[in-house]
Design a protein around this motif. Structure first.
Motif, PDB file in Angstrom:
ATOM      1  N   ARG A  48       4.899  14.807  96.421  1.00  0.00           N
ATOM      2  CA  ARG A  48       3.831  13.810  96.378  1.00  0.00           C
ATOM      3  C   ARG A  48       2.623  14.329  97.156  1.00  0.00           C
ATOM      4  O   ARG A  48       2.713  15.337  97.864  1.00  0.00           O
ATOM      5  CB  ARG A  48       4.354  12.480  96.944  1.00  0.00           C
ATOM      6  CG  ARG A  48       5.456  11.896  96.059  1.00  0.00           C
ATOM      7  CD  ARG A  48       5.850  10.506  96.500  1.00  0.00           C
ATOM      8  NE  ARG A  48       6.686  10.480  97.673  1.00  0.00           N
ATOM      9  CZ  ARG A  48       8.013  10.579  97.679  1.00  0.00           C
ATOM     10  NH1 ARG A  48       8.664  10.776  96.534  1.00  0.00           N
ATOM     11  NH2 ARG A  48       8.697  10.499  98.801  1.00  0.00           N
ATOM     12  N   PRO A  49       1.449  13.689  97.024  1.00  0.00           N
ATOM     13  CA  PRO A  49       0.230  14.188  97.682  1.00  0.00           C
ATOM     14  C   PRO A  49       0.417  14.443  99.172  1.00  0.00           C
ATOM     15  O   PRO A  49       0.982  13.620  99.890  1.00  0.00           O
ATOM     16  CB  PRO A  49      -0.771  13.055  97.442  1.00  0.00           C
ATOM     17  CG  PRO A  49      -0.321  12.427  96.168  1.00  0.00           C
ATOM     18  CD  PRO A  49       1.181  12.494  96.215  1.00  0.00           C
TER      19      PRO A  49
ATOM     20  N   ALA B 239      -4.086  13.195  98.850  1.00  0.00           N
ATOM     21  CA  ALA B 239      -4.863  12.103  98.257  1.00  0.00           C
ATOM     22  C   ALA B 239      -5.127  11.079  99.349  1.00  0.00           C
ATOM     23  O   ALA B 239      -4.369  10.974 100.315  1.00  0.00           O
ATOM     24  CB  ALA B 239      -4.093  11.462  97.100  1.00  0.00           C
TER      25      ALA B 239
ATOM     26  N   SER C 107      -6.016   4.938  98.291  1.00  0.00           N
ATOM     27  CA  SER C 107      -6.051   4.882  96.831  1.00  0.00           C
ATOM     28  C   SER C 107      -4.731   5.283  96.185  1.00  0.00           C
ATOM     29  O   SER C 107      -4.565   5.148  94.972  1.00  0.00           O
ATOM     30  CB  SER C 107      -7.160   5.801  96.301  1.00  0.00           C
ATOM     31  OG  SER C 107      -6.903   7.155  96.668  1.00  0.00           O
ATOM     32  N   TRP C 108      -3.789   5.776  96.989  1.00  0.00           N
ATOM     33  CA  TRP C 108      -2.526   6.258  96.424  1.00  0.00           C
ATOM     34  C   TRP C 108      -1.542   5.102  96.253  1.00  0.00           C
ATOM     35  O   TRP C 108      -1.273   4.353  97.181  1.00  0.00           O
ATOM     36  CB  TRP C 108      -1.926   7.323  97.325  1.00  0.00           C
ATOM     37  CG  TRP C 108      -0.557   7.783  96.895  1.00  0.00           C
ATOM     38  CD1 TRP C 108       0.627   7.556  97.545  1.00  0.00           C
ATOM     39  CD2 TRP C 108      -0.226   8.524  95.724  1.00  0.00           C
ATOM     40  NE1 TRP C 108       1.661   8.122  96.858  1.00  0.00           N
ATOM     41  CE2 TRP C 108       1.176   8.719  95.720  1.00  0.00           C
ATOM     42  CE3 TRP C 108      -0.978   9.047  94.667  1.00  0.00           C
ATOM     43  CZ2 TRP C 108       1.841   9.407  94.720  1.00  0.00           C
ATOM     44  CZ3 TRP C 108      -0.320   9.736  93.661  1.00  0.00           C
ATOM     45  CH2 TRP C 108       1.061   9.914  93.690  1.00  0.00           C
TER      46      TRP C 108
ATOM     47  N   ARG D  49       0.582   5.485  90.380  1.00  0.00           N
ATOM     48  CA  ARG D  49      -0.114   6.745  90.108  1.00  0.00           C
ATOM     49  C   ARG D  49       0.882   7.888  89.982  1.00  0.00           C
ATOM     50  O   ARG D  49       0.646   8.857  89.253  1.00  0.00           O
ATOM     51  CB  ARG D  49      -1.123   7.043  91.217  1.00  0.00           C
ATOM     52  CG  ARG D  49      -2.353   6.139  91.189  1.00  0.00           C
ATOM     53  CD  ARG D  49      -3.414   6.606  92.171  1.00  0.00           C
ATOM     54  NE  ARG D  49      -3.894   7.945  91.856  1.00  0.00           N
ATOM     55  CZ  ARG D  49      -4.716   8.637  92.641  1.00  0.00           C
ATOM     56  NH1 ARG D  49      -5.131   8.120  93.794  1.00  0.00           N
ATOM     57  NH2 ARG D  49      -5.111   9.842  92.299  1.00  0.00           N
TER      58      ARG D  49
ATOM     59  N   ASN E 102       1.328   9.379 104.182  1.00  0.00           N
ATOM     60  CA  ASN E 102       0.981   8.650 102.959  1.00  0.00           C
ATOM     61  C   ASN E 102       2.140   7.786 102.489  1.00  0.00           C
ATOM     62  O   ASN E 102       1.958   6.622 102.103  1.00  0.00           O
ATOM     63  CB  ASN E 102       0.599   9.632 101.852  1.00  0.00           C
ATOM     64  CG  ASN E 102      -0.810  10.168 101.986  1.00  0.00           C
ATOM     65  OD1 ASN E 102      -1.551   9.747 102.860  1.00  0.00           O
ATOM     66  ND2 ASN E 102      -1.175  11.097 101.133  1.00  0.00           N
TER      67      ASN E 102
END
Length: 387
Positions: free
Chosen positions: A89-90, A98, A102-103, A107, A231
């Motif tokens: 993942r980001p 990311a 916004s994550w 997504r 995140n």
């Protein structure tokens, strides 16, 4: 054009206890260090393990865990003819970060869909561990027509209001939670179960010596994924926004494995899933901790169930192709009614009510019943007065 980007040799299985050099070589090979360029231009890293021509399975790991963890699934995946795709993942591994604001889990479903299209994967299965359950369920909601069989979850994270044991985190200021030291502390506390020493009563996937070597290597690499863990933490705690969906929205069958010694997820949380999801089965593992991904018995059950689902899907597709209008000797309208009343009702009920682990018996019985029904239908059209 979106594409894979990787280097050198494939993952190898060990016939003997590997040295640290063996482990480093394995984790540094091509299948473990691939990158994919999305249409947006962002790069995500991923690993592939298991049978090179096996049925595709997207596996979602826990909080901040990077793709290297998938190496523990290699041997069992190969045994069951499965190909495991594990995406970073980001902010994890080589995946570009990311903004946490916004994550969202949905997504991730978009990324899976884009990568599956790029690899020409039409159908696939999904499984998730801990925090990864959120992303597996997001895929089950958005990509349900492409998922084969059941959604498999181990120690699944649920909404914080149901987690019970970590409700206090809601009262910690967001700025403090985002700090590197706090995120790192929580990351370690939530992932410690995966590093617990093996015991005779808790059978782990790897033999003890190999496990010690690989865990040491994983710990070094995971230390660099703190941004991604942060995140994930924001997603788990729903500090910026909710998941974007409810588990109750998922209509696919879901099978949950939960251990009685899980220090992160409470029994109330998995009971809620069993009671509120349209189709949910709960398997309680006595003495199991939060690190069920490391348990060979649990992963074997999941892989066996996934392989069985693919066998049923392939049999169903083959049967549908054989039952052509020409074979039945019926017109289009009669053929549709006939299939609706016999195939869709009889076979589907047999599949739904049968034990997923008794697949072979179900296949033989369904095939026998189908042949008998087909023979009788042909006799009816040839000589209606006999019936």
């Amino acid at each position: 054009m979106s594409r894979r980007m990787s280097e050198t040799a494939s993952v190898k299985s060990f016939d003997s206890i590997p040295t640290m050099a063996d482990v480093e070589a394995t984790l540094g090979c091509v299948d473990m260090n691939q990158r994919y360029e999305l249409f947006s231009g962002r790069l995500v890293s991923f690993a592939e393990v298991g049978h090179p021509c096996g049925h595709p399975v997207f596996c979602f790991l826990g909080l901040g865990c990077m793709r290297y963890y998938s190496i523990i699934l290699e041997d069992l995946a190969f045994k069951h003819s499965l190909r495991i795709y594990c995406i970073d993942r980001p902010g994890v591994g080589m995946s570009q970060p990311a903004e946490p604001e916004s994550w969202t889990p949905l997504r991730m479903a978009e990324i899976v869909e884009e990568m599956a299209n790029g690899f020409n994967i039409q159908k696939f299965s999904v499984m998730g561990h801990s925090c990864g359950a959120i992303y597996a369920m997001a895929c089950a909601l958005r990509l349900k027509t492409r998922i084969v069989g059941t959604v498999w979850l181990m120690s699944p994270w649920v909404h914080l209001t149901l987690a019970k044991r970590m409700k206090w985190i809601k009262h910690v200021p967001t700025t403090l939670l985002k700090s590197q030291s706090t995120a790192g502390l929580l990351y370690k506390s939530l992932s410690v179960a995966a590093k617990e020493p093996p015991s005779r009563s808790d059978p782990n996937i790897l033999n003890y010596d190999r496990e010690k070597l690989i865990k040491a290597m994983l710990q070094d690499n995971m230390a660099e994924s703190l941004e991604g863990a942060n995140n994930d933490l924001m997603v788990c705690l729903e500090l910026y926004h909710s998941f974007g969906f409810s588990y109750k929205d998922v209509t696919l069958p879901v099978h949950v494995f939960w251990g009685t010694k899980d220090a992160v997820i409470s029994r109330e949380a998995v009971d809620w899933m069993e009671q509120r999801l349209p189709q949910c089965t709960l398997s309680v593992i006595e003495g199991g901790t939060h690190g069920l991904l490391w348990r060979a018995d649990v992963v074997s059950q999941i892989f066996k169930g996934i392989a069985s689902s693919w066998k049923l899907a392939e049999f169903e597709r083959s049967l549908s192709q054989r039952w052509s209008i020409k074979q039945l000797g019926l017109n289009k309208h009669q053929s549709k009614n006939y299939r609706d009343s016999t195939y869709s009702t009889g076979l589907q009920q047999a599949i739904q009510t049968s034990n997923i682990y008794d697949t072979q018996q179900t296949l033989y019985q369904s095939q026998h019943d189908t042949q008998q029904t087909l023979y009788q239908s042909q006799q009816i059209f040839e000589d209606p007065d006999r019936f």
